[in-house]
Every structure is written in C-alpha cells, then in structure tokens.
Design an enzyme around this catalytic site. Structure first.
Site, PDB file in Angstrom:
ATOM      1  N   TYR A   1       6.648 -50.521  28.083  1.00 32.22           N
ATOM      2  CA  TYR A   1       6.894 -49.817  29.357  1.00 32.22           C
ATOM      3  C   TYR A   1       7.183 -50.805  30.499  1.00 32.22           C
ATOM      4  CZ  TYR A   1       5.629 -46.931  33.446  1.00 32.22           C
ATOM      5  OH  TYR A   1       5.607 -46.291  34.660  1.00 32.22           O
TER       6      TYR A   1
ATOM      7  N   ASP B   1       8.853 -58.704  20.344  1.00 29.16           N
ATOM      8  CA  ASP B   1       8.080 -57.460  20.296  1.00 29.16           C
ATOM      9  C   ASP B   1       7.957 -57.012  18.852  1.00 29.16           C
ATOM     10  OD1 ASP B   1       7.234 -54.610  20.703  1.00 29.16           O
ATOM     11  OD2 ASP B   1       7.630 -55.102  22.794  1.00 29.16           O
TER      12      ASP B   1
ATOM     13  N   SER C   1       5.048 -52.123  17.869  1.00 32.11           N
ATOM     14  CA  SER C   1       3.870 -51.327  17.536  1.00 32.11           C
ATOM     15  C   SER C   1       3.641 -50.238  18.575  1.00 32.11           C
ATOM     16  CB  SER C   1       2.634 -52.221  17.421  1.00 32.11           C
ATOM     17  OG  SER C   1       2.453 -52.971  18.612  1.00 32.11           O
TER      18      SER C   1
ATOM     19  N   SER D   1      -5.165 -56.724  34.896  1.00 35.15           N
ATOM     20  CA  SER D   1      -5.331 -55.317  35.260  1.00 35.15           C
ATOM     21  C   SER D   1      -6.452 -55.165  36.278  1.00 35.15           C
ATOM     22  CB  SER D   1      -5.707 -54.540  33.996  1.00 35.15           C
ATOM     23  OG  SER D   1      -6.126 -53.238  34.325  1.00 35.15           O
TER      24      SER D   1
ATOM     25  N   THR E   1      -8.574 -53.230  35.910  1.00 37.68           N
ATOM     26  CA  THR E   1      -9.761 -52.916  35.100  1.00 37.68           C
ATOM     27  C   THR E   1     -10.757 -54.074  35.101  1.00 37.68           C
ATOM     28  OG1 THR E   1     -10.433 -51.899  33.017  1.00 37.68           O
ATOM     29  CG2 THR E   1      -8.963 -53.754  32.827  1.00 37.68           C
TER      30      THR E   1
ATOM     31  N   TYR F   1     -11.430 -53.388  26.100  1.00 41.31           N
ATOM     32  CA  TYR F   1     -10.115 -53.698  26.673  1.00 41.31           C
ATOM     33  C   TYR F   1     -10.276 -54.530  27.951  1.00 41.31           C
ATOM     34  CZ  TYR F   1      -5.780 -53.128  29.307  1.00 41.31           C
ATOM     35  OH  TYR F   1      -4.660 -53.376  30.068  1.00 41.31           O
TER      36      TYR F   1
ATOM     37  N   LYS G   1      -9.116 -58.563  29.018  1.00 43.39           N
ATOM     38  CA  LYS G   1      -8.331 -58.997  30.188  1.00 43.39           C
ATOM     39  C   LYS G   1      -9.115 -60.050  30.982  1.00 43.39           C
ATOM     40  CE  LYS G   1      -4.613 -56.755  29.444  1.00 43.39           C
ATOM     41  NZ  LYS G   1      -3.380 -57.477  29.082  1.00 43.39           N
TER      42      LYS G   1
ATOM     43  N   ASN H   1      -2.972 -42.047  28.242  1.00 42.71           N
ATOM     44  CA  ASN H   1      -4.189 -42.558  28.885  1.00 42.71           C
ATOM     45  C   ASN H   1      -4.119 -42.402  30.396  1.00 42.71           C
ATOM     46  OD1 ASN H   1      -5.644 -43.747  26.620  1.00 42.71           O
ATOM     47  ND2 ASN H   1      -3.856 -45.063  26.451  1.00 42.71           N
ATOM     48  N   ASN H   2      -2.903 -42.373  30.916  1.00 35.95           N
ATOM     49  CA  ASN H   2      -2.723 -42.399  32.364  1.00 35.95           C
ATOM     50  C   ASN H   2      -2.333 -41.019  32.889  1.00 35.95           C
ATOM     51  OD1 ASN H   2      -3.294 -45.114  32.268  1.00 35.95           O
ATOM     52  ND2 ASN H   2      -1.147 -45.707  32.120  1.00 35.95           N
TER      53      ASN H   2
ATOM     54  N   ARG I   1     -15.998 -37.360  35.134  1.00 36.09           N
ATOM     55  CA  ARG I   1     -16.186 -38.210  33.944  1.00 36.09           C
ATOM     56  C   ARG I   1     -17.109 -39.357  34.311  1.00 36.09           C
ATOM     57  NH1 ARG I   1     -10.132 -39.664  32.153  1.00 36.09           N
ATOM     58  NH2 ARG I   1     -10.240 -40.386  34.288  1.00 36.09           N
TER      59      ARG I   1
HETATM   60  N1  LIG Z   1       0.379 -49.585  31.770  1.00 35.31           N
HETATM   61  C1  LIG Z   1      -0.744 -49.827  32.451  1.00 35.31           C
HETATM   62  O1  LIG Z   1      -1.326 -48.931  33.045  1.00 35.31           O
HETATM   63  C2  LIG Z   1      -1.284 -51.241  32.548  1.00 35.31           C
HETATM   64  C3  LIG Z   1      -2.197 -51.540  33.568  1.00 35.31           C
HETATM   65  C4  LIG Z   1      -2.710 -52.824  33.660  1.00 35.31           C
HETATM   66  C5  LIG Z   1      -2.317 -53.802  32.736  1.00 35.31           C
HETATM   67  N2  LIG Z   1      -1.440 -53.480  31.750  1.00 35.31           N
HETATM   68  C6  LIG Z   1      -1.057 -54.523  30.802  1.00 35.31           C
HETATM   69  O2  LIG Z   1       0.329 -54.743  30.916  1.00 35.31           O
HETATM   70  C7  LIG Z   1       0.874 -55.106  29.654  1.00 35.31           C
HETATM   71  C8  LIG Z   1       2.023 -54.198  29.328  1.00 35.31           C
HETATM   72  O3  LIG Z   1       1.575 -52.860  29.373  1.00 35.31           O
HETATM   73  P1  LIG Z   1       2.543 -51.636  29.062  1.00 35.31           P
HETATM   74  O4  LIG Z   1       2.002 -50.473  29.800  1.00 35.31           O
HETATM   75  O5  LIG Z   1       3.948 -52.020  29.231  1.00 35.31           O
HETATM   76  O6  LIG Z   1       2.179 -51.439  27.528  1.00 35.31           O
HETATM   77  P2  LIG Z   1       3.123 -51.103  26.305  1.00 35.31           P
HETATM   78  O7  LIG Z   1       2.242 -50.773  25.163  1.00 35.31           O
HETATM   79  O8  LIG Z   1       4.173 -50.130  26.694  1.00 35.31           O
HETATM   80  O9  LIG Z   1       3.835 -52.522  26.055  1.00 35.31           O
HETATM   81  C9  LIG Z   1       3.253 -53.524  25.254  1.00 35.31           C
HETATM   82  C10 LIG Z   1       4.333 -53.991  24.301  1.00 35.31           C
HETATM   83  O10 LIG Z   1       3.768 -55.028  23.492  1.00 35.31           O
HETATM   84  C11 LIG Z   1       4.140 -54.786  22.135  1.00 35.31           C
HETATM   85  N3  LIG Z   1       3.097 -55.390  21.307  1.00 35.31           N
HETATM   86  C12 LIG Z   1       1.818 -54.985  21.121  1.00 35.31           C
HETATM   87  N4  LIG Z   1       1.178 -55.817  20.302  1.00 35.31           N
HETATM   88  C13 LIG Z   1       2.067 -56.795  19.969  1.00 35.31           C
HETATM   89  C14 LIG Z   1       2.003 -57.954  19.156  1.00 35.31           C
HETATM   90  N5  LIG Z   1       0.891 -58.282  18.488  1.00 35.31           N
HETATM   91  N6  LIG Z   1       3.103 -58.715  19.049  1.00 35.31           N
HETATM   92  C15 LIG Z   1       4.243 -58.407  19.716  1.00 35.31           C
HETATM   93  N7  LIG Z   1       4.363 -57.328  20.493  1.00 35.31           N
HETATM   94  C16 LIG Z   1       3.289 -56.522  20.612  1.00 35.31           C
HETATM   95  C17 LIG Z   1       4.247 -53.283  22.005  1.00 35.31           C
HETATM   96  O11 LIG Z   1       5.096 -52.888  20.932  1.00 35.31           O
HETATM   97  C18 LIG Z   1       4.844 -52.906  23.360  1.00 35.31           C
HETATM   98  O12 LIG Z   1       6.248 -52.951  23.327  1.00 35.31           O
HETATM   99  C19 LIG Z   1      -0.284 -55.063  28.667  1.00 35.31           C
HETATM  100  O13 LIG Z   1      -0.796 -56.367  28.523  1.00 35.31           O
HETATM  101  C20 LIG Z   1      -1.279 -54.167  29.352  1.00 35.31           C
HETATM  102  O14 LIG Z   1      -2.601 -54.467  28.949  1.00 35.31           O
HETATM  103  C21 LIG Z   1      -0.903 -52.231  31.644  1.00 35.31           C
END
Ligand SMILES: NC(=O)c1ccc[n+]([C@@H]2O[C@H](COP(=O)([O-])OP(=O)(O)OC[C@H]3O[C@@H](n4cnc5c(N)ncnc54)[C@H](O)[C@@H]3O)[C@@H](O)[C@H]2O)c1
Length: 359
Positions: A13, A33, A36, A126, A128, A150, A154, A199-200, A293
């Site tokens: 995303y 990527d 997954s 995050s 979090t 989680y 972080k 989740n969001n 919650r």
């Molecule tokens: N979306 C949120 O609300 C949010 C908030 C705070 C932090 N984050 C952090 O931002 C980052 C991106 O989040 P996102 O929302 O885009 O998540 P997402 O799941 O959409 O993107 C993560 C990507 O990483 C890939 N991936 C997962 N495990 C992998 C591995 N072992 N090897 C290679 N690729 C792998 C997945 O296929 C996916 O494309 C994450 O680290 C997440 O913890 C997200």
C-alpha cells in the site's frame, strides 16, 4: 547522476505510492517484494501510472542470497524498507513470524547493505511505538511503549537502527513514525487492498460503502471528544509518500539521521470519518455504536513541528480527498475484478527480475 533507491515491500500500500512519488522526483527505483500482501498486478499498474518499466525482484527480504545478488547487480544509493508483517491481531497469535520478518529481516538487510557499502535507509515505523501515550498531540520525545508484538517489532527496529548509527557515523537513518495512512492514488490504479478483514478504519468503511459489510461498528461514543467517538490523525497516503521523498533527500544530502512523526496534526472522529465517506460515496453509511475496546485511547494525534523543521514536510490533502480517492479506487478495483482482468502469472524460481538487463 540519477540515484537508485531500493524499495522493499514496494508493491504494498504505502510502498507503491512511494514508488510513484520517487519516480516523479527523478529517482530510479528497484522493488523487492514477495507479494505476501500485495496484488500481483501492482507492478503493471505502476507502469501504467509512470509510463516506465518497473524493475522488480520477486522474493523475500529474508532471502540473503537474493539480497546479495540484488546489491551486486544494481548499484543502490539508499533503501526504503517497507517490507514487514503489519496485522496487530496476527502478531499476537504468531509473534515469532513477526519477529522473524520485521526484526531478522531488518538485520539481514542491514548486513547486506553494509557488504554493499550502502549506508542510508528510511524505516517504516509507526505511531504504535507510543502505545497509550501520556500526551496528545504526541511528540517524538514520548517514550516507547508496546501494546502487542507488532509494536514491539517496530520499537526493536528503531533501537537496532539507533545502535548502528551510534556504532558508526557512516550510517544515517530516516525513521518515520506514520500515523493513520488513508486514501489512494489520484489515478485510482493503486490503493489499499486488504484481502482479509481490514485492520484500519477507512478500508472497513469502504467495504461498508461497497455493501460487503452490513454496517460499521463504532467502539464507544462516550469518550471526552466533541462527538464522543475516538479521534485519530489520518494522513493521505500520497502525502505520506512525499514524506519519504523528503526523508531520502535529507539523508542523501546531509548524511544526518532523523526521527519524525508523519501525520497532519489534525484529528478526525470516527463519526466525522463516516460522514466524510458518506459524502464521497453519495449515501449515508450505516453504523452501530458498541462498547469501547480495551486499549483504545480517546485521541491520538501527531505533533508535526519536527517533520516540518527537519524535512520541510507538510501534509497537503484533506479528509474529503482521502475519502474521494479511496472510493474511486475501491470502485475501480471492484470493476476490474468483476471483469476478470488477468494478473501477471507467477513464474518459477525465487525471484523474477523485471525490466532489468538480467531479466
Ligand atoms: N498501513 C499502516 O497503517 C501502517 C502504519 C504504520 C506503519 N506501517 C508500516 O509501513 C510499512 C508498509 O505498510 P503497508 O501498509 O504498505 O503494508 P503492506 O502490507 O501493504 O505492504 C508491505 C509489503 O511488504 C511485502 N512483504 C511482506 N513481507 C515481506 C518479505 N518478507 N519480503 C519481501 N516483501 C515482503 C508485502 O507483500 C507488501 O507488498 C510496514 O512496515 C508497516 O508496518 C504501516
């Protein structure tokens, strides 16, 4: 000379939106990527948006051989590390998988970067890491508090980077604590695409708007907020993506580490979100008030002064734009799915370089 950035998790995303922002800013970008948690047609969609072939390595950040090969085949100037597991509930059920991907994955990546003499990394942290903060808006100086595995991964990631930067000044890290990313790209070609229960809040509301869920559950309407529902700091994912460009530029230009919140500093309540999304989709979305919650806080917002001072970062897009872009994306995605739009076939082998000379 054009600088080349490795995006781990670049099909996800936030990663996919950051890919577009980096290309617009003149960077070369390589995605790693394992799909997954990403749709397989994201690279095709990125090509449609940018008009250029996507350079993709398909495989896991845990695959050290693949990482070594990637750094050998391509001169990388800096890394943006998105690849991680991110579902809080799942992290409680399977913490080891979270420690492996999020912590072991980070360490292995840093070791391969060291071997390749790459010492600049932007890290997806995050809000979090603040757990239940004592103050809101919450400044970067607030203490680490984890609520679940989680969050612990972080915090651990931040501490690993901190220790490494302390050990050797050649390292520089941009640690970005995201608040609540929302919305989708203006093209409606990429956006958040949860395969499970979201989740969001915004993707959940989007599923209610699409009729996939009967109503939204609002957890508590007796908080000390203007309408009694919880208030959160939502940031448009395109603004967030631009924050990564600024973070990278700062790292590459100054060689100095930074740690900043990325939010708007302005909170919206759950009911404001429902009203804004209802306006975007053209009908009043149903919701039900249920009990609070455990662990939820009334208001969770970022202080934004440090990101402004260090990076010149300012979120530009408002809640109406977040909802309108999300709604446009969700509808476009559903239409493409209904039309049975083919996605690229998975190929054999641990990785699939794409658009590169070695493809
Ligand atoms: N979306 C949120 O609300 C949010 C908030 C705070 C932090 N984050 C952090 O931002 C980052 C991106 O989040 P996102 O929302 O885009 O998540 P997402 O799941 O959409 O993107 C993560 C990507 O990483 C890939 N991936 C997962 N495990 C992998 C591995 N072992 N090897 C290679 N690729 C792998 C997945 O296929 C996916 O494309 C994450 O680290 C997440 O913890 C997200």
């Amino acid at each position: 000379m054009t600088q080349t950035i490795l995006l781990t998790g670049g099909a996800g995303y936030i990663g996919s939106h950051t890919y577009v922002a980096l290309k617009a800013a003149g960077f070369e970008v390589v995605i790693l990527d394992d799909f997954s948690n990403a749709a397989r047609d994201v690279p095709d969609r990125l090509e449609l948006i940018t008009g250029a072939p996507v350079r993709l390595y398909e495989g896991s950040v845990l695959d050290r051989g693949l990482l070594a090969r990637l750094f050998t085949e391509t001169r990388i100037d800096a890394v943006v590390h998105f690849a991680a597991r991110k579902a809080v509930g799942e992290s409680v059920a399977m913490p080891l998988a979270y420690f492996e991907t999020n912590c072991t994955g980070l360490v292995g990546l840093l070791q391969e970067m060291e071997a390749a003499c790459v010492h600049r990394l932007v890290f997806s942290s995050s809000a979090t890491v603040y757990g239940i903060p004592d103050v809101t808006p919450t400044p970067e100086t607030a203490p680490h508090r984890h609520m679940n595995p989680y969050g612990l991964t972080k915090i651990t990631g931040e501490l690993i980077l901190d220790a490494l930067a302390t050990s050797d000044p050649k390292w520089a890290f941009g640690t970005l604590r995201y608040f609540n990313p929302a919305g989708a790209h203006g093209s409606a070609l990429i956006g958040e695409d949860p395969s499970d229960i979201p989740n969001n809040l915004m993707p959940y509301i989007a599923q209610v708007a699409m009729g996939q869920r009967p109503h939204l559950q609002v957890f508590g309407d007796d908080y000390p907020t203007p309408d009694g529902t919880g208030v959160r700091d939502y940031i448009h994912v395109e603004d967030l993506a631009e924050g990564h460009v600024l973070s990278l530029k700062s790292l590459l230009e100054t060689g100095e580490s930074h740690l900043v919140n990325l939010g708007t500093g302005r909170g919206y309540s759950v009911l404001e979100m429902v009203a804004a999304y209802s306006a975007a989709c053209g009908r009043a979305l149903p919701y039900r008030i249920v009990d609070r919650r455990p662990g939820d806080v009334p208001i969770y917002c970022a202080t934004v002064e440090r990101a402004r001072a260090l990076l010149g970062f300012e979120a530009k897009r408002d809640l109406a734009q977040m909802c309108a872009s999300s709604w446009a994306w969700i509808q476009a995605r559903a239409q493409a799915n209904a039309a049975g739009r083919p996605t690229p076939p998975r190929q054999d082998g641990p990785y699939r370089p794409r658009g590169t000379p070695s493809a």
